[in-house]
Design a protein around this motif. Structure first.
Motif, PDB file in Angstrom:
ATOM      1  N   PHE A 217      -4.376   2.089  -3.916  1.00 22.03           N
ATOM      2  CA  PHE A 217      -4.954   3.361  -3.509  1.00 22.03           C
ATOM      3  C   PHE A 217      -5.794   3.172  -2.244  1.00 22.03           C
ATOM      4  O   PHE A 217      -6.473   2.153  -2.078  1.00 22.03           O
ATOM      5  CB  PHE A 217      -5.876   3.925  -4.603  1.00 22.03           C
TER       6      PHE A 217
ATOM      7  N   HIS B 283      -3.042   7.634  -3.857  1.00 22.95           N
ATOM      8  CA  HIS B 283      -2.098   6.608  -4.283  1.00 22.95           C
ATOM      9  C   HIS B 283      -1.156   6.260  -3.135  1.00 22.95           C
ATOM     10  O   HIS B 283      -0.541   7.131  -2.531  1.00 22.95           O
ATOM     11  CB  HIS B 283      -1.293   7.113  -5.486  1.00 22.95           C
TER      12      HIS B 283
ATOM     13  N   ILE C 223      -3.614   7.614 -13.945  1.00 23.01           N
ATOM     14  CA  ILE C 223      -3.174   6.467 -13.147  1.00 23.01           C
ATOM     15  C   ILE C 223      -2.132   5.609 -13.853  1.00 23.01           C
ATOM     16  O   ILE C 223      -1.446   4.818 -13.208  1.00 23.01           O
ATOM     17  CB  ILE C 223      -4.366   5.578 -12.728  1.00 23.01           C
TER      18      ILE C 223
END
Length: 340
Positions: free
Chosen positions: A18, A29, A327
């Motif tokens: 990231f 991202h 995530i």
């Protein structure tokens, strides 16, 4: 340039990369790389040229080159380990990688080659005791400590070592151990950036202990222990990682069970901790990290698969929620560094 964040997404065998805006704290991202089984601990060399990844189900150590332009990752090496690693850290010269092994109870050092790749066999494989959980050198690069948890799994001790950065060898200090009062279970630790002190998170004790660190002898002396939990909480809880702000003004430690971040102010002269409260966060906050400026804090929920972002009040050290993002499955490590 934005800061860079790498997160080991353990259940999905990948490292997520990231960009982190240093002004707003927002993350973007930028891609992923595939790893071996269940990546967990991450470490970088002092110059941020290489990323080291410990893979816990395959007992491997992977080396990735960090591209100097876009900070993407390219695998350049992989070596076997004698057990599953739970912690990795480069020494301050960048010539050696230190590691700790919970299951078999050991610490090790590997030489880092001129190409940045960790070299097999290790310079040293040093049996300690079950429950070994972390290791890294102090500011002088002369001393290192290996905390071992309690609770029937480990000896409830911090092993003290001298470190020779010309050979990569660890030798027991004298005395070789510090044993906390009660079954505190020291797990992770951080060094104060200015004072000769170290702070240990206590897994079983749900507390933080501040230790004076003798800069000439490398000895720890317990100075203060303070709870990570709010008064009145009686549920199950264990502690995990710990981190101090780059300024040395604030310290943070997550609670697994209460699912919160314990926040402390740090006295600039004595290093004494004062609680400034708890902030509720994602379920099972095993991994977290401050950004390099100490302006934002990022917490990964092991059970939720989400990353929570907080702004750090520069005056009080209190945390203010900003956003939460998915995530991936079982994030095990959050590593952040400045790219300039």
């Amino acid at each position: 340039m934005p800061n860079r964040m790498y997160i080991s997404i353990s259940e999905e065998d990948r490292i997520a990369a990231f960009d982190v805006d240093a002004t707003s704290g927002r993350i973007t991202h930028r891609g992923d790389v595939t790893t071996s089984g269940r990546p967990a601990p991450l470490a970088v060399d002092p110059e941020r040229k290489f990323l080291y990844v410990g893979c816990r189900t395959t007992n491997e150590l992977m080396t990735f080159r960090i591209d100097p332009t876009d900070y993407s990752l390219s695998e350049i090496g992989k070596i076997p380990l004698d057990s599953d690693p739970c912690f990795l850290a480069s020494d301050h010269t960048g010539r050696y990688l230190l590691s700790a092994y919970y299951g078999v109870g050991a610490a090790a050092t590997h030489r880092i080659g001129s190409d940045g790749v960790a070299v097999d066999p290790p310079v040293q494989w040093l049996p300690t005791a079950p429950g070994a959980h972390s290791i890294h050198t102090d500011r002088s690069n002369r001393f290192a400590f290996v905390p071992h948890i309690a609770g029937g799994t480990g000896p409830n001790s911090i092993y003290q070592f001298n470190f020779d950065d010309s050979t990569g060898k660890l030798t027991p200090n004298s005395p070789a151990r510090v044993t906390p009062e009660n079954e505190a279970g020291p797990r992770h630790y951080c060094y104060h950036p200015i004072l000769d002190m170290a702070y240990f998170s206590n897994e079983q004790g749900s507390s933080v202990t501040a230790y004076d660190l003798d800069p000439s002898a490398g000895m720890l002396t317990a100075k203060q222990t303070i709870s990570t939990l709010p008064r009145g909480y009686t549920g199950k809880n264990t502690c995990a990682q710990i981190q101090i702000a780059p300024s040395g003004e604030f310290l943070y430690a997550p609670n697994r069970g209460h699912n919160s971040i314990a926040c402390y102010s740090v006295d600039a002269s004595t290093g004494h901790l004062t609680s400034i409260g708890n902030v509720l966060t994602e379920p099972v906050p095993r991994a977290f990290s401050l950004d390099p400026q100490g302006a934002f804090l990022y917490v990964a929920g092991l059970d939720s698969g989400r990353l929570a972002t907080y702004m750090v009040d520069s005056n009080s050290g209190t945390l203010h929620p900003l956003e939460i993002q998915a995530i991936g499955g079982a994030p095990m490590w959050v590593l952040l560094f400045a790219t300039t």
